[in-house]
Design a protein around this motif. Structure first.
Motif, PDB file in Angstrom:
ATOM      1  N   MET A  91       1.033  -1.314  -0.039  1.00 44.33           N
ATOM      2  CA  MET A  91       0.072  -0.036  -0.180  1.00 44.33           C
ATOM      3  C   MET A  91       1.101   0.892  -0.489  1.00 44.33           C
ATOM      4  O   MET A  91       2.095   0.758   0.489  1.00 44.33           O
ATOM      5  N   PHE A  92       0.218   2.573  -0.209  1.00 40.81           N
ATOM      6  CA  PHE A  92       0.990   3.611   0.453  1.00 40.81           C
ATOM      7  C   PHE A  92       0.016   4.228   0.777  1.00 40.81           C
ATOM      8  O   PHE A  92      -1.338   4.889   0.489  1.00 40.81           O
ATOM      9  N   ASN A  93       0.326   5.842   0.918  1.00 36.07           N
ATOM     10  CA  ASN A  93       0.221   6.962   1.530  1.00 36.07           C
ATOM     11  C   ASN A  93       1.450   7.986   1.322  1.00 36.07           C
ATOM     12  O   ASN A  93       2.065   7.530   0.361  1.00 36.07           O
ATOM     13  N   ASP A  94       1.579   9.037   1.847  1.00 36.44           N
ATOM     14  CA  ASP A  94       2.642   9.863   1.400  1.00 36.44           C
ATOM     15  C   ASP A  94       2.902  10.726   3.234  1.00 36.44           C
ATOM     16  O   ASP A  94       2.191  10.680   3.930  1.00 36.44           O
ATOM     17  N   GLU A 144      -9.539  -9.414  -0.567  1.00 41.56           N
ATOM     18  CA  GLU A 144     -10.188  -8.802   0.357  1.00 41.56           C
ATOM     19  C   GLU A 144      -9.554  -8.353   1.033  1.00 41.56           C
ATOM     20  O   GLU A 144     -10.116  -6.826   2.117  1.00 41.56           O
ATOM     21  N   GLY A 145      -7.973  -8.081   1.543  1.00 43.47           N
ATOM     22  CA  GLY A 145      -6.861  -7.200   2.187  1.00 43.47           C
ATOM     23  C   GLY A 145      -7.164  -6.166   1.708  1.00 43.47           C
ATOM     24  O   GLY A 145      -7.131  -4.549   2.820  1.00 43.47           O
ATOM     25  N   GLN A 146      -7.302  -5.525   0.211  1.00 36.80           N
ATOM     26  CA  GLN A 146      -6.346  -4.845  -0.230  1.00 36.80           C
ATOM     27  C   GLN A 146      -7.620  -3.846  -0.355  1.00 36.80           C
ATOM     28  O   GLN A 146      -7.790  -2.282  -0.245  1.00 36.80           O
ATOM     29  N   ARG A 147      -8.492  -4.147  -0.025  1.00 33.67           N
ATOM     30  CA  ARG A 147     -10.220  -3.273   0.380  1.00 33.67           C
ATOM     31  C   ARG A 147     -10.479  -3.199   1.727  1.00 33.67           C
ATOM     32  O   ARG A 147     -10.386  -2.297   1.628  1.00 33.67           O
ATOM     33  N   TYR A 199      -3.698   3.298   0.454  1.00 32.09           N
ATOM     34  CA  TYR A 199      -4.022   3.691  -0.466  1.00 32.09           C
ATOM     35  C   TYR A 199      -3.656   1.891  -1.151  1.00 32.09           C
ATOM     36  O   TYR A 199      -2.175   1.704  -0.756  1.00 32.09           O
ATOM     37  N   PRO A 200      -4.141   1.031  -1.367  1.00 27.21           N
ATOM     38  CA  PRO A 200      -3.859  -0.474  -1.828  1.00 27.21           C
ATOM     39  C   PRO A 200      -2.966  -0.155  -3.012  1.00 27.21           C
ATOM     40  O   PRO A 200      -2.507   0.340  -4.002  1.00 27.21           O
TER      41      PRO A 200
END
Length: 310
Positions: free
Chosen positions: A118-121, A268-271, A285-286
């Motif tokens: 996943m990512f954010n910033d 499922e995990g990404q959701r 964010y996945p």
């Protein structure tokens, strides 16, 4: 190793006890009755303080525990310490956010089967009065230079975490070696650093997720945005997950580690990652699923498979 882990968790006080109720995805992934030899086992996850402080781990781990009938002991540390714990054989799986440190861990042979997760910033936050005048800057390095030039208080993680690693990279790019009374190294997690910056009226570098989850309890505002809001790519914050190499530490719970990696990178995990919010804001964010998967996620950056012996 079980004894070592119990001592480690008791010392850190960071074991995330299981038993949280969650909706089971057993129908999709295969429930505990289809996973002989797994029920009742414990998975030790070393991870960053940001995944813990935001509450994301509870959202992810409860359904996995429910699904397999296991316990996830989540130890929240800075990325560097999380990887060091795994080097010592006291972790089965690692979820962190400093690619350079992850690559070093893998190159040394301690980690296998890395996946983008996943990512954010990152964002530069500080008091609203903005004593260094960095508000709205499109450059993290220029903002850091201004903070140093004016001797404005900057609160650093100082803990070899992913956030600290990124902070040091920005200082280096800015040509600044931070020191002096204005630069405070805390050795604390992200949540505590935000509290210190709030109390001191200073600046800090924060991952967006932790900042958003605590925005209602601190008087800090974002002065420099990351790429999610059009800021510099330098402030990107990708997370990876990898299993500890069972060829190095033979008593790691490799099967359960791979089940966990499969779960958090599954639809499922990404959701669950995508839908997790705090104060009405999406925190992560996945990134695991793509129609065009990136091979580079599995190996250290810059790795080449052409160096075979002739």
């Amino acid at each position: 190793m079980a004894i070592h882990r119990r001592e480690l968790l008791a010392t850190l006080g960071a074991g995330a006890a299981a038993g949280l109720a969650g909706c089971s995805a057993a129908g999709q992934f295969g429930g505990s009755d289809e996973a002989p030899g797994v029920v009742g086992e414990t998975l030790t996850l070393t991870t960053t303080t940001s995944t813990h402080d935001t509450g994301l781990l509870d959202e992810l781990n409860a359904p996995f525990e429910d699904m397999y009938g296991v316990t996830v002991d989540a130890v929240a540390q800075g990325t560097g310490q999380a990887l060091e714990t795994a080097r010592n054989g006291d972790s089965d799986v690692v979820m962190v956010h400093a690619r350079s440190l992850e690559d070093e861990f893998m190159t040394e042979g301690y980690g296998v089967n890395r996946r983008d997760l996943m990512f954010n910033d990152f964002v530069v936050v500080g008091a609203e009065d903005d004593p260094a005048g960095i508000g709205g800057s499109g450059s993290a390095t220029e903002a850091f230079s201004a903070i140093a030039d004016r001797g404005a208080t900057f609160v650093s993680r100082g803990d070899n975490s992913g956030t600290h690693t990124k902070e040091l990279a920005i200082w280096e790019e800015a040509g600044v070696e931070p020191s002096g009374d204005w630069y405070m190294e805390t050795g604390q997690g992200m949540g505590e650093v935000l509290n210190v910056a709030n109390e001191q009226g200073g600046y800090t570098l924060a991952d967006r997720g932790t900042y958003l989850s605590q925005r209602s309890v601190v008087d800090l505002v974002i002065h420099v945005q990351g790429p999610i809001e059009g800021g510099p790519e330098l402030l990107a914050n990708p997370y990876g997950i990898l299993a500890v190499n069972p060829a190095v530490h033979g008593d790691v719970n490799y099967d359960l580690a791979m089940a966990y990696i499969g779960y958090v990178t599954s639809p499922e995990g990404q959701r669950r990652i995508e839908e997790y919010t705090a104060n009405g804001e999406q925190l992560f964010y996945p990134e695991a699923l793509s129609e065009d998967p990136d091979f580079q996620q599995y190996v250290p950056e810059g790795w080449s498979g052409n160096s075979t012996e002739g």
